[in-house]
Design an enzyme around this catalytic site. Structure first.
Site, PDB file in Angstrom:
ATOM      1  N   GLY A 130       0.803  -1.215   0.000  1.00 41.18           N
ATOM      2  CA  GLY A 130       0.000   0.000   0.000  1.00 41.18           C
ATOM      3  C   GLY A 130       0.834   1.262   0.000  1.00 41.18           C
ATOM      4  O   GLY A 130       1.610   1.489   0.915  1.00 41.18           O
ATOM      5  N   SER A 131       0.700   2.100  -0.998  1.00 40.68           N
ATOM      6  CA  SER A 131       1.617   3.220  -1.117  1.00 40.68           C
ATOM      7  C   SER A 131       1.148   4.215  -2.179  1.00 40.68           C
ATOM      8  O   SER A 131       0.026   4.138  -2.667  1.00 40.68           O
ATOM      9  CB  SER A 131       3.010   2.696  -1.463  1.00 40.68           C
ATOM     10  N   ARG A 132       2.067   5.126  -2.564  1.00 36.91           N
ATOM     11  CA  ARG A 132       1.702   6.221  -3.449  1.00 36.91           C
ATOM     12  C   ARG A 132       2.909   6.656  -4.274  1.00 36.91           C
ATOM     13  O   ARG A 132       4.047   6.605  -3.801  1.00 36.91           O
ATOM     14  CB  ARG A 132       1.203   7.375  -2.576  1.00 36.91           C
TER      15      ARG A 132
END
Length: 214
Positions: free
Chosen positions: A182-184
């Site tokens: 989960g990240s950006r």
């Protein structure tokens, strides 16, 4: 460079191997329900670390999405680290179900890199761009345009992996790293970049065109 042809990212091998081993052990012990749960976790780890091939669009000045996911920001901001000017910032949030292998947004040479150890706020929040753990690189195209791409850890992400080093010449759409769980990805483009992306748009890493350099 790592992970260019493997169907599963090599960073996932320890997780897949561990979960598969635990599944085998509980299966031999004939713990049916736990076996099913462990098998589900094993299959999810394979799914999470999948590394599919992508068809990279061809064209002068095209910039592609560096990751799968939803656009959570697309607007003009001021970038102080490298550009020291107003730029177009595009942020893509990756959920647990998205492919987490990251792609180079445009062809060019890596001329600088940075790493900041920070917090672990939800990556979909704007403050994640400033306060979360992150690693970035400055890519300069053959025409001299500067593009900054930043990997940002999310709420439960705990490891950012970046393969290139300063001096490497990268191709648009090439795999360059990943972030676990989960990240950006933030991309900073020249202000005059033509882009039709809007918040809420869904991108496919290495395939979706997010802009065209002028």
């Amino acid at each position: 460079m790592r992970n260019q042809n493997q169907p599963i990212a090599v960073e996932g091998y320890p997780f897949v191997g561990l979960f598969a081993f635990v599944t085998l052990v509980v299966a031999l012990l004939d713990w049916s329900l736990i076996t099913v749960l462990c098998l589900a976790v094993t299959l999810f780890s394979v799914y999470f670390f999948r590394n599919p091939d992508r068809t990279v669009p061809q064209g002068e000045g095209l910039v592609v999405a560096p990751a799968d996911g939803k656009v959570v920001f697309a607007d003009i901001v001021r970038e102080e680290r490298y550009c020291k000017d107003e730029v177009l910032k595009i942020s893509i949030f990756m959920s647990l179900l998205d492919v987490h292998v990251n792609r180079v947004p445009c062809s060019g040479k890596v001329v600088d890199q940075f790493y900041n150890k920070g917090q672990f706020f939800n990556a979909s929040l704007d403050k994640a761009s400033l306060e979360n753990e992150q690693a970035g690189m400055l890519v300069e195209t053959t025409s001299g345009r500067k593009v900054v791409v930043v990997q940002i850890a999310g709420l439960i992400a705990r490891r950012i992996v970046t393969y290139p080093v300063i001096g490497d010449v990268l191709e648009c759409g090439q795999r360059f790293g990943l972030i676990r769980f989960g990240s950006r990805l933030d991309v900073y483009l020249p202000k005059d970049t033509v882009s039709e992306l809007r918040i809420g748009d869904v991108c496919v890493g290495g395939e979706t065109v997010i802009g065209q350099l002028q």
